[in-house]
Write a protein that holds these residues in place. Structure first.
Motif, PDB file in Angstrom:
ATOM      1  N   GLY A 258      39.002 -27.606 -17.686  1.00  0.00           N
ATOM      2  CA  GLY A 258      38.269 -26.973 -19.039  1.00  0.00           C
ATOM      3  C   GLY A 258      36.112 -27.881 -18.359  1.00  0.00           C
ATOM      4  O   GLY A 258      36.609 -29.194 -18.229  1.00  0.00           O
ATOM      5  N   HIS A 259      35.932 -27.643 -19.199  1.00  0.00           N
ATOM      6  CA  HIS A 259      34.210 -27.988 -19.316  1.00  0.00           C
ATOM      7  C   HIS A 259      34.096 -29.122 -19.811  1.00  0.00           C
ATOM      8  O   HIS A 259      32.410 -29.031 -20.136  1.00  0.00           O
ATOM      9  N   ILE A 260      34.561 -29.331 -20.684  1.00  0.00           N
ATOM     10  CA  ILE A 260      34.177 -30.789 -21.716  1.00  0.00           C
ATOM     11  C   ILE A 260      34.719 -31.965 -21.047  1.00  0.00           C
ATOM     12  O   ILE A 260      36.354 -31.886 -21.173  1.00  0.00           O
ATOM     13  N   LEU A 261      34.155 -32.206 -20.674  1.00  0.00           N
ATOM     14  CA  LEU A 261      34.517 -33.583 -20.005  1.00  0.00           C
ATOM     15  C   LEU A 261      34.568 -35.245 -20.144  1.00  0.00           C
ATOM     16  O   LEU A 261      33.522 -35.136 -21.575  1.00  0.00           O
ATOM     17  N   HIS A 262      35.192 -36.266 -20.041  1.00  0.00           N
ATOM     18  CA  HIS A 262      35.999 -37.061 -21.222  1.00  0.00           C
ATOM     19  C   HIS A 262      34.512 -38.310 -20.183  1.00  0.00           C
ATOM     20  O   HIS A 262      34.088 -38.471 -19.547  1.00  0.00           O
ATOM     21  N   PRO A 263      33.452 -38.562 -21.488  1.00  0.00           N
ATOM     22  CA  PRO A 263      32.867 -39.592 -21.208  1.00  0.00           C
ATOM     23  C   PRO A 263      32.947 -40.738 -20.393  1.00  0.00           C
ATOM     24  O   PRO A 263      32.179 -42.041 -19.757  1.00  0.00           O
ATOM     25  N   ARG A 264      34.226 -41.510 -20.616  1.00  0.00           N
ATOM     26  CA  ARG A 264      35.129 -42.303 -19.735  1.00  0.00           C
ATOM     27  C   ARG A 264      35.422 -41.953 -18.477  1.00  0.00           C
ATOM     28  O   ARG A 264      36.348 -43.210 -17.578  1.00  0.00           O
ATOM     29  N   THR A 265      36.286 -41.305 -19.068  1.00  0.00           N
ATOM     30  CA  THR A 265      37.106 -41.211 -17.672  1.00  0.00           C
ATOM     31  C   THR A 265      36.892 -40.441 -16.632  1.00  0.00           C
ATOM     32  O   THR A 265      38.119 -39.929 -15.716  1.00  0.00           O
ATOM     33  N   GLY A 266      36.181 -39.180 -17.210  1.00  0.00           N
ATOM     34  CA  GLY A 266      35.694 -37.479 -16.821  1.00  0.00           C
ATOM     35  C   GLY A 266      36.892 -36.605 -16.943  1.00  0.00           C
ATOM     36  O   GLY A 266      36.388 -36.239 -18.259  1.00  0.00           O
ATOM     37  N   VAL A 267      38.021 -36.279 -16.338  1.00  0.00           N
ATOM     38  CA  VAL A 267      38.427 -35.417 -16.880  1.00  0.00           C
ATOM     39  C   VAL A 267      39.665 -35.823 -17.644  1.00  0.00           C
ATOM     40  O   VAL A 267      40.112 -36.969 -17.901  1.00  0.00           O
ATOM     41  N   ALA A 268      40.153 -35.315 -18.700  1.00  0.00           N
ATOM     42  CA  ALA A 268      41.259 -35.349 -20.192  1.00  0.00           C
ATOM     43  C   ALA A 268      41.941 -35.438 -19.407  1.00  0.00           C
ATOM     44  O   ALA A 268      42.791 -34.761 -18.938  1.00  0.00           O
ATOM     45  N   SER A 269      43.015 -36.786 -19.864  1.00  0.00           N
ATOM     46  CA  SER A 269      43.942 -37.004 -19.284  1.00  0.00           C
ATOM     47  C   SER A 269      45.060 -35.665 -20.605  1.00  0.00           C
ATOM     48  O   SER A 269      45.998 -34.979 -20.132  1.00  0.00           O
ATOM     49  N   ARG A 270      44.431 -35.824 -21.798  1.00  0.00           N
ATOM     50  CA  ARG A 270      44.914 -35.287 -22.587  1.00  0.00           C
ATOM     51  C   ARG A 270      43.978 -34.575 -23.662  1.00  0.00           C
ATOM     52  O   ARG A 270      43.219 -35.292 -23.628  1.00  0.00           O
ATOM     53  N   PHE A 271      43.796 -33.420 -23.975  1.00  0.00           N
ATOM     54  CA  PHE A 271      42.920 -32.763 -24.885  1.00  0.00           C
ATOM     55  C   PHE A 271      43.709 -31.825 -26.157  1.00  0.00           C
ATOM     56  O   PHE A 271      44.520 -30.706 -25.911  1.00  0.00           O
ATOM     57  N   ASN A 272      42.647 -31.121 -26.706  1.00  0.00           N
ATOM     58  CA  ASN A 272      43.485 -30.091 -28.258  1.00  0.00           C
ATOM     59  C   ASN A 272      42.415 -29.293 -27.791  1.00  0.00           C
ATOM     60  O   ASN A 272      41.440 -29.567 -26.997  1.00  0.00           O
TER      61      ASN A 272
END
Length: 312
Positions: A258-272
């Protein structure tokens, strides 16, 4: 010209997984229609209760306002204020609208413990380039870490004299907040023109007044996750609604990144999968819903305890 409360406006934008607005106009009202673009998304405007000349004047004013704001916030226009800032790392005499949006972004950045961060653009560019080249799997770890080193809203400085990045190679995207801001600006423009009972939907929703039946504007939140139907129905009066979906836009052909990236890890390992926020400001709701995609249950509950109306 003063307009009565019986006149209502619906503005609709084509987008995936957002909110659906009920089209409810006074019986027999003539409807004028406009279609165009707003930050790269198709938008349509349907105006009921105003004669053709008035409708066309309103449409022209909205079109000029959207174009003016795109010249500030767009990543797709090389001459926009944001594009010039990203190219050089600084922008002299920034437009007041950019300063206003950066101030709001900073407030939401702090409230969400940094999960809302417009400076993820270097990371976004890395993933977009990686997958557009036909590559599979994630980008190289070293590349991701290099991009993450250029992320951090704390390194953005701004005042009426200048906006500047304190780290080399930084860049911003305002896509997680500017759509809501434009929705708010269009709603304000319509208030100024005398429209007091208005539903504005340009990807995010701003409801003005109590709707055509007096008990609020009825909106529905899509279920998401590839499912049809409505998961939640709301009645909005003088409030905004914004919805974000992780997989509403994806990088890869498989549709898994998905297009919403985590600012500390890049791709989120988990998400809503989806988050919707109701607030007086569509811009603020837009930013909060983006951050909520990346939040765990504890962080979601903390936002709700602060009074944020949030639906997953």
């Amino acid at each position: 010209m003063n307009l009565t409360r019986r006149r209502a406006l619906f503005i609709g934008a084509t987008f995936i997984g957002g909110a659906l607005a009920a089209r409810s106009f006074a019986a027999g009202s003539a409807v004028s229609r406009w279609s165009g673009q707003a930050l790269g998304a198709h938008a349509t405007i349907e105006l009921a209760g105003a004669d053709g000349a008035l409708a066309q004047a309103v449409f022209a004013q909205i079109e000029r306002e959207v174009s003016r704001l795109e010249a500030i916030f767009s990543l797709y226009r090389g001459d926009s204020a944001l594009s010039r800032l990203n190219r050089t790392g600084e922008l002299a005499a920034p437009p007041p609208e950019l300063l206003e949006l950066l101030a709001l972004a900073g407030a939401v950045h702090r409230q969400t413990d940094g999960l809302f961060d417009p400076t993820v653009q270097p990371l976004f560019a890395l993933f977009a380039e990686h997958y557009s080249a036909g590559k599979r799997g994630m980008p190289d770890v070293a590349q991701v870490e290099a991009a993450l080193a250029r992320v951090g809203f704390d390194a953005v400085r701004f005042d009426p004299e200048q906006v500047r990045f304190e780290r080399f190679g930084m860049a911003m995207t305002l896509n997680g907040i500017a759509q809501g801001y434009i929705t708010d600006r269009v709603a304000a423009l319509l208030r100024e023109r005398g429209f007091s009972n208005v539903l504005v939907d340009m990807g995010e929703i701003q409801a003005i007044g109590s709707g055509t039946e007096g008990n609020g504007w009825r909106v529905g939140i899509r279920q998401g996750g590839g499912e049809d139907g409505i998961s939640k129905r709301l009645m909005l009066t003088d409030r905004a609604l914004a919805t974000s979906m992780m997989l509403g836009t994806v990088f890869d052909q498989a549709g898994t990144t998905g297009h919403i990236l985590h600012p500390r890890t890049g791709v989120a390992s988990r998400f809503n999968a989806r988050a919707s926020v109701v607030d007086q400001s569509a811009a603020r709701a837009d930013a909060l819903s983006t951050a909520a995609i990346l939040m765990d249950s504890r962080q979601i509950e903390a936002l709700r305890q602060e009074g944020v109306e949030l639906y997953l």
